[in-house]
Design an enzyme around this catalytic site. Structure first.
Site, PDB file in Angstrom:
ATOM      1  N   LYS A  43       0.811  -1.222   0.000  1.00 12.74           N
ATOM      2  CA  LYS A  43       0.000   0.000   0.000  1.00 12.74           C
ATOM      3  C   LYS A  43       0.849   1.280   0.000  1.00 12.74           C
ATOM      4  O   LYS A  43       0.459   2.289  -0.570  1.00 12.74           O
ATOM      5  CB  LYS A  43      -0.950   0.005   1.199  1.00 12.74           C
ATOM      6  N   ASP A  70      -9.977   2.773   2.664  1.00  8.07           N
ATOM      7  CA  ASP A  70     -10.159   1.974   3.881  1.00  8.07           C
ATOM      8  C   ASP A  70     -10.903   2.772   4.958  1.00  8.07           C
ATOM      9  O   ASP A  70     -11.816   2.250   5.608  1.00  8.07           O
ATOM     10  CB  ASP A  70      -8.805   1.512   4.435  1.00  8.07           C
TER      11      ASP A  70
END
Ligand code: ATR
Length: 273
Positions: free
Chosen positions: A66, A102
């Site tokens: 990420k 997220d």
């Protein structure tokens, strides 16, 4: 023509993303193919470039890539930049856009699916890693009365207060500093439960009617959720809703169509016992 999407990680076999996006595509009539790609640990960028050069339209990114996904983007969103991490990429000509969904996935799950409003409430994030970093701005945007971060290594929590100082006043510290405080929404964003470890949470931490939320999913009652249950908390949730909601945000970003998340959450949920 079928548009191609994928999730990239290492390992990737466990990923639920292909299942989730296939369900979204079927429900919305979108003509997409969504696969899982395991990139070599030293080959993330090359994998991404090859995917887009081959005509791929968008990628989800999961552990441990990420941070690299955010770094390689020409146009990371503010959420991705402040999180220092991205979980979705899309290509537009020679631009590579990066997003981090997220945190918004977490907020949508807490508010829409679980029915716990954040505005005016006292919210506590446990842990100070990437998962917490991504959740801070989306939670702050809902106007909590207090947003606190507690971490085993207090210095890492303080670092977050410093990094987000321009955006909000975070309350930060170690677990011992939580004594005497109570919160309405408590989110476990640590990886402690994965090794079966419980966190040293003081008694009285959960306010009456509190929500205890563990970002981990599919593991039933985690050590954190057990702690909450033992403290009398009735509202317990794992991260399955967050997972599906972040996928929905990526789907909208790529396709311009919002899928219904409820049937997919129901399909993936495992009982919290
Ligand atoms: P992620 O990106 O998933 O958030 P991370 O950046 O590795 O993962 O962060 C993991 C978090 O879990 C950290 O807050 C870590 O605490 P430290 O900063 O003190 O290391 C926390 N964590 C991991 N194992 C833990 C344990 N056994 N007890 C308490 N906290 C733990």
């Amino acid at each position: 023509m079928t548009d191609r999407y994928a999730v990239v990680g290492h390992p990737i076999a466990h990923s639920k993303s292909p299942l989730i996006h296939a369900a979204f595509a079927q429900a919305t009539g979108q003509d997409i193919a969504y696969t899982a790609i395991e990139a070599p640990l030293d080959g993330f960028e090359a994998t991404v470039r090859a995917f887009f050069e081959g005509g791929g339209r968008g990628l989800n990114v999961t552990l441990p890539f990420k941070l690299q996904a955010c770094e390689m983007a020409t146009d990371p969103s503010e959420a991705a930049r402040l999180a220092g991490a991205a979980n979705a990429l899309k290509i537009d000509g020679d631009r590579l856009w990066a997003e981090n969904f997220d945190g918004v996935g977490l907020v949508n799950d807490i508010q829409r699916n679980l029915g716990h409003a954040i505005a005016g409430k006292r919210v506590l994030l446990l842990g100070a890693g990437g998962a917490t970093r991504g959740a801070i701005l989306p939670i702050a945007a809902q106007g909590p009365a207090v947003l606190a971060v507690a971490n085993r290594t207090a210095a890492k929590a303080h670092e977050l207060r410093h990094d987000f100082a321009a955006q909000l006043a975070l309350q930060t510290g170690g677990y011992d500093e939580l004594a005497g405080e109570a919160f309405d929404v408590i989110v476990n964003a640590t990886s402690a439960g994965l090794s079966g470890e419980a966190l040293p949470l003081p008694a009285g931490l959960f306010a009456p009617g509190a929500l205890a939320y563990d970002m981990v999913y599919g593991k039933g009652l985690t050590p954190f959720l057990r702690q909450a249950q033992a403290a009398g908390v009735a509202a317990l949730a794992d991260g399955v809703g967050m997972l599906v909601e972040q996928a929905a945000e990526a789907f909208v970003w790529w396709r311009g169509v919002r899928p219904d998340t409820r049937p997919v959450i129901a399909q993936l949920s495992v009982p919290l016992v």
